[in-house]
Write an enzyme that holds these catalytic residues in place. Structure first.
Site, PDB file in Angstrom:
ATOM      1  N   LYS A   1       0.725  -1.140   0.098  1.00  0.00           N
ATOM      2  CA  LYS A   1      -0.139   0.075  -0.171  1.00  0.00           C
ATOM      3  C   LYS A   1       0.805   1.323  -0.121  1.00  0.00           C
ATOM      4  CE  LYS A   1      -4.276  -2.150   1.362  1.00  0.00           C
ATOM      5  NZ  LYS A   1      -3.959  -3.432   1.651  1.00  0.00           N
TER       6      LYS A   1
HETATM    7  C1  PLP Z   1      -4.473  -4.673   1.115  1.00  0.00           C
HETATM    8  C2  PLP Z   1      -3.773  -5.862   1.298  1.00  0.00           C
HETATM    9  C3  PLP Z   1      -4.345  -6.692   0.364  1.00  0.00           C
HETATM   10  C4  PLP Z   1      -5.661  -6.587  -0.294  1.00  0.00           C
HETATM   11  O1  PLP Z   1      -5.305  -5.671  -1.506  1.00  0.00           O
HETATM   12  P1  PLP Z   1      -6.596  -5.076  -2.220  1.00  0.00           P
HETATM   13  O2  PLP Z   1      -6.023  -4.202  -3.064  1.00  0.00           O
HETATM   14  O3  PLP Z   1      -7.384  -4.716  -1.237  1.00  0.00           O
HETATM   15  O4  PLP Z   1      -7.177  -6.339  -2.972  1.00  0.00           O
HETATM   16  C5  PLP Z   1      -3.432  -7.874   0.513  1.00  0.00           C
HETATM   17  N1  PLP Z   1      -2.365  -7.911   1.076  1.00  0.00           N
HETATM   18  C6  PLP Z   1      -2.061  -7.226   2.004  1.00  0.00           C
HETATM   19  C7  PLP Z   1      -0.687  -7.359   2.795  1.00  0.00           C
HETATM   20  C8  PLP Z   1      -2.875  -5.928   2.178  1.00  0.00           C
HETATM   21  O5  PLP Z   1      -2.330  -4.901   2.931  1.00  0.00           O
END
Ligand code: PLP
Length: 462
Positions: free
Chosen positions: A112
């Site tokens: 993220k």
């Molecule tokens: C947010 C997240 C996901 C999922 O990602 P999306 O974009 O919501 O599908 C998967 N793994 C981790 C570690 C995350 O922080």
């Protein structure tokens, strides 16, 4: 470049406006009016560039005149400066035709950061230019919140409030949200699950008096600028394995469908992607929808991959919009039906979705077994989310190179990793003192009015 709502009933916006707004006023999500294409020659020319320069070339057509070339290059160089790997998104090999894209070298150790660091820089630039101040409210299943706090802490023009489900994030995730000391950071532990957090956030956006009164801005994964930032590493990784001359496939651990939707955008831009594999944990609404065409809410089951413990997958609406031939009314109707718990995807739309996406699910046992087997065969320690991806990818390995996205650093989820391999992964050195730092957090009921009052009071104090 104009942005339009997936529900067809909100004003068209520029890139910067769509970024500052987040959710459209008709409840829909913003998407580009058209998807720009990159030619095979332009894709091939990404080979060997720095991550920042590749990011510039991939994202530039979507930005329109919101930033000049120089401004955008400056933003990108600040965005990725805090990453702890020179490649930003390095690829490692797991097996003969299986690769892992490590997306956890940013400041909060999850993918993220790629998007959140970017929109932190973009917000600062844009708000300064406009002389405006905004209130960011985000809901998190764990990683979005810390990434948002890290991206916006200490900025002059922003207050940031993060709702997380009390008791349902890992200790490290919580500490990352509750230990920053900046006065503009507010961590809120909500008495409920992630879907409650997400629902209250939507309620705030749909209360226009509140929304306009506090100048609410959204940075959740529905924010188009976040999706766009994630498109870049699909290109860089595919090109390093031979695209555009060779196809690749991707397996993506999925919750809110933001990360995998970015892969779909890369494909629409011209990147030759064979399969896009949706990998879910036991909270498998997307896998069930792909199998049966029925998108049916069930309760959320807590798992060892908590950032994917989601039932209502917000960004899936963007995929539906395209699968329904960009018919905003049809999407609005599906979302209306979802209020009572379910909708059925039309046959035509299912066919369109299946042209681009396949899916699979990993149980808790399979996830742990995958962490163990991958460690045994390669030495790589996977976080449980990445392990869901690797497990499901395993069912789709063929002659096309498969790239599984590793979405978090294993040290963020030490309990699950220890269960699997008998050893706790170390936090990177710069984070080791975090567990001892004092926490600042407010417990809040799952109640819209109470939340709104708290937010207004805190802003008035700042
Ligand atoms: C947010 C997240 C996901 C999922 O990602 P999306 O974009 O919501 O599908 C998967 N793994 C981790 C570690 C995350 O922080």
């Amino acid at each position: 470049m104009k942005y339009i709502s997936t529900r067809g009933n909100a004003p068209d916006l520029s890139f910067a406006e769509a970024m500052l707004t987040g959710l459209a006023r008709d409840g829909g999500l913003y998407v580009p009016a058209e998807i720009p294409r990159m030619s095979a020659a332009e894709i091939a020319a990404l080979a060997g560039l720095s991550y920042e320069e590749a990011a510039f070339r991939v994202m530039r057509p979507f930005i329109g005149d919101s930033f000049t070339d120089d401004e955008f290059r400056g933003i990108l160089s600040r965005t990725y400066a805090g990453f702890r790997h020179a490649a930003r998104a390095p690829l490692v090999q797991l097996g003969p035709n299986h690769f892992l894209l490590e997306l956890f070298h940013g400041p909060t150790l999850a993918f993220k950061d790629f998007a959140m660091q970017l929109i932190g820089q973009m917000f600062e630039h844009e708000l300064e230019k406009r002389g405006e101040r905004v209130t960011i409210v985000g809901a998190t299943s764990g990683d979005t919140g810390s990434a948002a706090i890290e991206a916006f802490r200490g900025l002059d023009n922003v207050d940031v409030f993060i709702l997380f489900p009390e008791g349902r994030v890992s200790d490290i995730q919580r500490k990352q949200m509750t230990t920053p000391e900046d006065a503009n950071v507010h961590a809120l532990a909500l008495e409920g699950d992630f879907d409650d957090c997400q629902a209250r956030l939507k309620d705030m956006f749909n209360d226009f008096a509140f929304r306009d009164g506090v100048r609410l801005a959204g940075v959740n994964s529905i924010n188009w600028a976040r999706v766009l930032a994630q498109v870049v590493y699909y290109f860089t990784s595919a090109v390093s394995l031979g695209a555009p001359h060779r196809e690749v496939s991707f397996a993506v651990p999925t919750g809110n469908f933001g990360d995998i939707f970015a892969g779909y955008i890369a494909k629409r831009m011209g990147l030759p992607i064979n399969r896009l594999v949706i990998a879910t944990n036991r909270n498998d609404i997307l896998h069930r929808a792909m199998e049966t065409g029925a998108y049916t809410k069930e309760g959320v089951t807590p798992t060892i991959s908590p950032s994917m413990d989601i039932q209502v997958s917000s960004n899936f609406e963007r995929a539906l919009f395209d699968a329904y031939g960009r018919d905003g009314n049809a999407v609005a109707q599906l979302m209306e039906e979802l209020k009572s718990g379910a909708f059925t995807i039309s046959q035509g739309a299912m066919q369109a979705l299946r042209e681009d996406f396949t899916s699979g699910r990993a149980s808790e046992e399979e996830t742990l077994a995958t962490i163990r087997a991958t460690h045994d065969s390669t030495g790589e320690v996977l976080c449980p989310h990445s392990a869901v991806g690797v497990k499901v990818a395993g069912d789709y390995l063929d002659e096309t190179p498969m790239i599984t996205l590793a979405t978090a650093h294993p040290a963020k989820f030490p309990d699950a990793v220890e269960t699997a391999i008998g050893a706790r992964p170390d936090l990177p050195a710069h984070m080791r003192d975090m567990m001892a730092r004092p926490e600042r957090v407010s417990r809040v009921p799952n109640d819209l009015a109470a939340l709104q009052t708290l937010i207004k009071d805190r802003i008035a104090q700042n």
